[in-house]
Design a protein around this motif. Sequence first.
Motif, PDB file in Angstrom:
ATOM      1  N   GLU A  76      16.616  28.591  -6.974  1.00  0.00           N
ATOM      2  CA  GLU A  76      17.493  27.698  -7.722  1.00  0.00           C
ATOM      3  C   GLU A  76      16.995  26.257  -7.679  1.00  0.00           C
ATOM      4  OE1 GLU A  76      21.486  28.048  -6.377  1.00  0.00           O
ATOM      5  OE2 GLU A  76      21.739  30.103  -7.107  1.00  0.00           O
ATOM      6  N   ALA A  77      16.290  25.887  -6.610  1.00  0.00           N
ATOM      7  CA  ALA A  77      15.871  24.498  -6.413  1.00  0.00           C
ATOM      8  C   ALA A  77      14.571  24.156  -7.115  1.00  0.00           C
ATOM      9  CB  ALA A  77      15.735  24.208  -4.916  1.00  0.00           C
ATOM     10  N   VAL A  78      13.735  25.149  -7.404  1.00  0.00           N
ATOM     11  CA  VAL A  78      12.401  24.890  -7.959  1.00  0.00           C
ATOM     12  C   VAL A  78      12.302  25.443  -9.374  1.00  0.00           C
ATOM     13  CG1 VAL A  78      11.433  25.020  -5.640  1.00  0.00           C
ATOM     14  CG2 VAL A  78      11.325  27.038  -7.128  1.00  0.00           C
ATOM     15  N   GLY A  79      11.212  25.095 -10.040  1.00  0.00           N
ATOM     16  CA  GLY A  79      10.853  25.723 -11.302  1.00  0.00           C
ATOM     17  C   GLY A  79       9.670  26.642 -11.072  1.00  0.00           C
ATOM     18  N   ILE A  80       9.632  27.762 -11.776  1.00  0.00           N
ATOM     19  CA  ILE A  80       8.555  28.740 -11.596  1.00  0.00           C
ATOM     20  C   ILE A  80       8.051  29.184 -12.957  1.00  0.00           C
ATOM     21  CG2 ILE A  80       7.867  30.938 -10.563  1.00  0.00           C
ATOM     22  CD1 ILE A  80      10.389  30.757  -8.788  1.00  0.00           C
ATOM     23  N   LEU A  81       6.747  29.072 -13.155  1.00  0.00           N
ATOM     24  CA  LEU A  81       6.109  29.658 -14.340  1.00  0.00           C
ATOM     25  C   LEU A  81       5.171  30.748 -13.873  1.00  0.00           C
ATOM     26  CD1 LEU A  81       5.474  29.755 -17.366  1.00  0.00           C
ATOM     27  CD2 LEU A  81       3.660  28.091 -16.940  1.00  0.00           C
ATOM     28  N   PRO A  82       5.588  32.015 -13.930  1.00  0.00           N
ATOM     29  CA  PRO A  82       4.706  33.107 -13.517  1.00  0.00           C
ATOM     30  C   PRO A  82       3.582  33.298 -14.528  1.00  0.00           C
ATOM     31  CG  PRO A  82       7.022  33.796 -13.685  1.00  0.00           C
ATOM     32  CD  PRO A  82       6.887  32.492 -14.389  1.00  0.00           C
ATOM     33  N   GLU A  83       2.513  33.926 -14.078  1.00  0.00           N
ATOM     34  CA  GLU A  83       1.429  34.276 -14.991  1.00  0.00           C
ATOM     35  C   GLU A  83       1.843  35.487 -15.829  1.00  0.00           C
ATOM     36  OE1 GLU A  83      -3.369  35.240 -14.916  1.00  0.00           O
ATOM     37  OE2 GLU A  83      -2.170  35.585 -13.122  1.00  0.00           O
ATOM     38  N   ARG A  84       1.627  35.382 -17.143  1.00  0.00           N
ATOM     39  CA  ARG A  84       1.829  36.499 -18.070  1.00  0.00           C
ATOM     40  C   ARG A  84       3.243  37.078 -18.011  1.00  0.00           C
ATOM     41  NH1 ARG A  84      -3.293  37.073 -19.667  1.00  0.00           N
ATOM     42  NH2 ARG A  84      -4.958  36.767 -18.149  1.00  0.00           N
ATOM     43  N   GLU A  85       4.227  36.214 -18.099  1.00  0.00           N
ATOM     44  CA  GLU A  85       5.614  36.681 -18.186  1.00  0.00           C
ATOM     45  C   GLU A  85       6.254  36.078 -19.420  1.00  0.00           C
ATOM     46  OE1 GLU A  85       9.642  36.467 -15.464  1.00  0.00           O
ATOM     47  OE2 GLU A  85       7.743  37.029 -14.535  1.00  0.00           O
ATOM     48  N   ASP A  86       7.016  36.876 -20.140  1.00  0.00           N
ATOM     49  CA  ASP A  86       7.654  36.442 -21.378  1.00  0.00           C
ATOM     50  C   ASP A  86       9.152  36.274 -21.183  1.00  0.00           C
ATOM     51  OD1 ASP A  86       5.294  36.481 -22.837  1.00  0.00           O
ATOM     52  OD2 ASP A  86       5.553  38.586 -23.432  1.00  0.00           O
ATOM     53  N   PRO A  87       9.799  35.480 -22.057  1.00  0.00           N
ATOM     54  CA  PRO A  87      11.263  35.450 -22.052  1.00  0.00           C
ATOM     55  C   PRO A  87      11.814  36.798 -22.485  1.00  0.00           C
ATOM     56  CG  PRO A  87      10.392  34.254 -23.945  1.00  0.00           C
ATOM     57  CD  PRO A  87       9.219  34.611 -23.089  1.00  0.00           C
ATOM     58  N   PRO A  88      13.056  37.125 -22.125  1.00  0.00           N
ATOM     59  CA  PRO A  88      13.633  38.409 -22.535  1.00  0.00           C
ATOM     60  C   PRO A  88      13.564  38.567 -24.055  1.00  0.00           C
ATOM     61  CG  PRO A  88      15.022  37.354 -20.902  1.00  0.00           C
ATOM     62  CD  PRO A  88      13.988  36.343 -21.279  1.00  0.00           C
ATOM     63  N   SER A  89      13.079  39.713 -24.495  1.00  0.00           N
ATOM     64  CA  SER A  89      12.805  39.909 -25.917  1.00  0.00           C
ATOM     65  C   SER A  89      14.057  39.875 -26.782  1.00  0.00           C
ATOM     66  CB  SER A  89      12.086  41.247 -26.123  1.00  0.00           C
ATOM     67  OG  SER A  89      12.898  42.322 -25.676  1.00  0.00           O
ATOM     68  N   PHE A  90      15.231  40.191 -26.212  1.00  0.00           N
ATOM     69  CA  PHE A  90      16.461  40.289 -26.993  1.00  0.00           C
ATOM     70  C   PHE A  90      17.231  38.971 -27.059  1.00  0.00           C
ATOM     71  CE2 PHE A  90      17.134  41.527 -22.626  1.00  0.00           C
ATOM     72  CZ  PHE A  90      18.251  40.797 -22.238  1.00  0.00           C
ATOM     73  N   LEU A  91      16.727  37.924 -26.362  1.00  0.00           N
ATOM     74  CA  LEU A  91      17.377  36.617 -26.378  1.00  0.00           C
ATOM     75  C   LEU A  91      16.573  35.638 -27.217  1.00  0.00           C
ATOM     76  CD1 LEU A  91      18.379  36.105 -22.625  1.00  0.00           C
ATOM     77  CD2 LEU A  91      19.825  36.917 -24.502  1.00  0.00           C
ATOM     78  N   THR A  92      17.259  34.650 -27.774  1.00  0.00           N
ATOM     79  CA  THR A  92      16.559  33.542 -28.405  1.00  0.00           C
ATOM     80  C   THR A  92      16.144  32.555 -27.310  1.00  0.00           C
ATOM     81  OG1 THR A  92      18.516  32.154 -28.694  1.00  0.00           O
ATOM     82  CG2 THR A  92      18.039  33.784 -30.431  1.00  0.00           C
ATOM     83  N   PRO A  93      15.174  31.672 -27.579  1.00  0.00           N
ATOM     84  CA  PRO A  93      14.836  30.651 -26.588  1.00  0.00           C
ATOM     85  C   PRO A  93      16.043  29.826 -26.160  1.00  0.00           C
ATOM     86  CG  PRO A  93      13.134  30.751 -28.259  1.00  0.00           C
ATOM     87  CD  PRO A  93      14.231  31.660 -28.719  1.00  0.00           C
ATOM     88  N   ARG A  94      16.921  29.478 -27.096  1.00  0.00           N
ATOM     89  CA  ARG A  94      18.098  28.686 -26.738  1.00  0.00           C
ATOM     90  C   ARG A  94      18.987  29.448 -25.749  1.00  0.00           C
ATOM     91  NH1 ARG A  94      20.015  24.489 -29.645  1.00  0.00           N
ATOM     92  NH2 ARG A  94      19.088  25.279 -31.591  1.00  0.00           N
ATOM     93  N   GLU A  95      19.216  30.732 -26.020  1.00  0.00           N
ATOM     94  CA  GLU A  95      20.056  31.535 -25.131  1.00  0.00           C
ATOM     95  C   GLU A  95      19.429  31.668 -23.755  1.00  0.00           C
ATOM     96  OE1 GLU A  95      22.094  34.479 -28.502  1.00  0.00           O
ATOM     97  OE2 GLU A  95      20.173  35.008 -27.575  1.00  0.00           O
ATOM     98  N   TYR A  96      18.130  31.915 -23.733  1.00  0.00           N
ATOM     99  CA  TYR A  96      17.434  32.075 -22.450  1.00  0.00           C
ATOM    100  C   TYR A  96      17.452  30.779 -21.649  1.00  0.00           C
ATOM    101  CZ  TYR A  96      13.555  32.813 -19.197  1.00  0.00           C
ATOM    102  OH  TYR A  96      12.772  32.911 -18.076  1.00  0.00           O
ATOM    103  N   LEU A  97      17.178  29.654 -22.285  1.00  0.00           N
ATOM    104  CA  LEU A  97      17.148  28.383 -21.563  1.00  0.00           C
ATOM    105  C   LEU A  97      18.548  27.953 -21.128  1.00  0.00           C
ATOM    106  CD1 LEU A  97      14.464  26.550 -23.715  1.00  0.00           C
ATOM    107  CD2 LEU A  97      14.172  27.559 -21.447  1.00  0.00           C
ATOM    108  N   ARG A  98      19.561  28.306 -21.904  1.00  0.00           N
ATOM    109  CA  ARG A  98      20.934  28.055 -21.464  1.00  0.00           C
ATOM    110  C   ARG A  98      21.245  28.841 -20.192  1.00  0.00           C
ATOM    111  NH1 ARG A  98      24.270  28.299 -27.173  1.00  0.00           N
ATOM    112  NH2 ARG A  98      24.159  26.061 -27.681  1.00  0.00           N
ATOM    113  N   PHE A  99      20.796  30.084 -20.155  1.00  0.00           N
ATOM    114  CA  PHE A  99      20.992  30.895 -18.949  1.00  0.00           C
ATOM    115  C   PHE A  99      20.323  30.237 -17.746  1.00  0.00           C
ATOM    116  CE2 PHE A  99      19.098  34.071 -16.101  1.00  0.00           C
ATOM    117  CZ  PHE A  99      20.247  34.640 -15.577  1.00  0.00           C
ATOM    118  N   VAL A 100      19.072  29.763 -17.914  1.00  0.00           N
ATOM    119  CA  VAL A 100      18.352  29.099 -16.826  1.00  0.00           C
ATOM    120  C   VAL A 100      19.134  27.894 -16.320  1.00  0.00           C
ATOM    121  CG1 VAL A 100      16.258  27.797 -16.260  1.00  0.00           C
ATOM    122  CG2 VAL A 100      16.089  29.888 -17.601  1.00  0.00           C
ATOM    123  N   GLY A 101      19.701  27.110 -17.236  1.00  0.00           N
ATOM    124  CA  GLY A 101      20.477  25.946 -16.831  1.00  0.00           C
ATOM    125  C   GLY A 101      21.817  26.305 -16.231  1.00  0.00           C
TER     126      GLY A 101
END
Length: 261
Positions: A76-101
């Motif tokens: 929860e405290a850090v940001g992580i960008l894994p290698e070769r991982e995609d956002p969930p295919s069934f979500l829009t970027p807005r929905e996914y980033l809202r979930f992250v926040g």
Amino acid sequence: MPAIETDGLTKRYGDLRALSSLSLSVEQGSLFGLLGPNGSGKTTTIGLLTGQHQPDAGSVRVLGIDPVASPLDVREAVGILPEREDPPSFLTPREYLRFVGDVRDRDDIDDRIGEWAQRLEFTAALDTTAAALSEGQRQRVMLAQAFVHDPDLVFIDEPLVNLDPILQERVKEELRAYREAGNTVFLSTHFVDVAADLCDRVGILDGGHLQSTRDTTALDTDDLREYFVETVEKSAGSTARGSRGSATGADDSSQAGATDT
């Protein structure tokens, strides 16, 4: 104050010793690069530092938190960008980033989504499902999710994969600006030119062993490449002579070959 501290951090997968006695300190406000060949243990290291894997030995602190005891607190405290991982295919970027926040209680998340979509040039794709995005667009969304909640520390595994040269430069600018604001970046890569261009300090990892750490502010790409090749060749020669434990699990209770120049 160190943002990251490890002491004797070790991870095995059966007979394979993926990481051996890693002792490392990364100061807050630095852009540190973990540089090594494919299979050297870089991704395993990030997994241990972010509480995604449990170590077999050693200790670790990230922003003062023990990821072994409190893995969710670290993530929860850090940001992580894994290698070769995609956002969930069934979500829009807005929905996914809202979930992250939302999972981090950011009440300004919509503003930050708009800001990062503009920075990384995917505003027009914000309401398109991830399954319909190009590979490069998906990578931009994943970059945004590492920063959108405004963490003090981000872990990035190969940050420039699938990005065109113009956006690669944009991402480099964002990483430098993030560091200059007092935050910390832990970057993993096997590309010497990326490490030379971005990092003020690197650690060279080979065969699961930290071979060396070095300040890179006075080195250009050719200098760092020569140093990297010499270090890895020395590591290979040392392994052939049996002077240190191999990645197949030979007994090695100390971090062999680590230097600080």
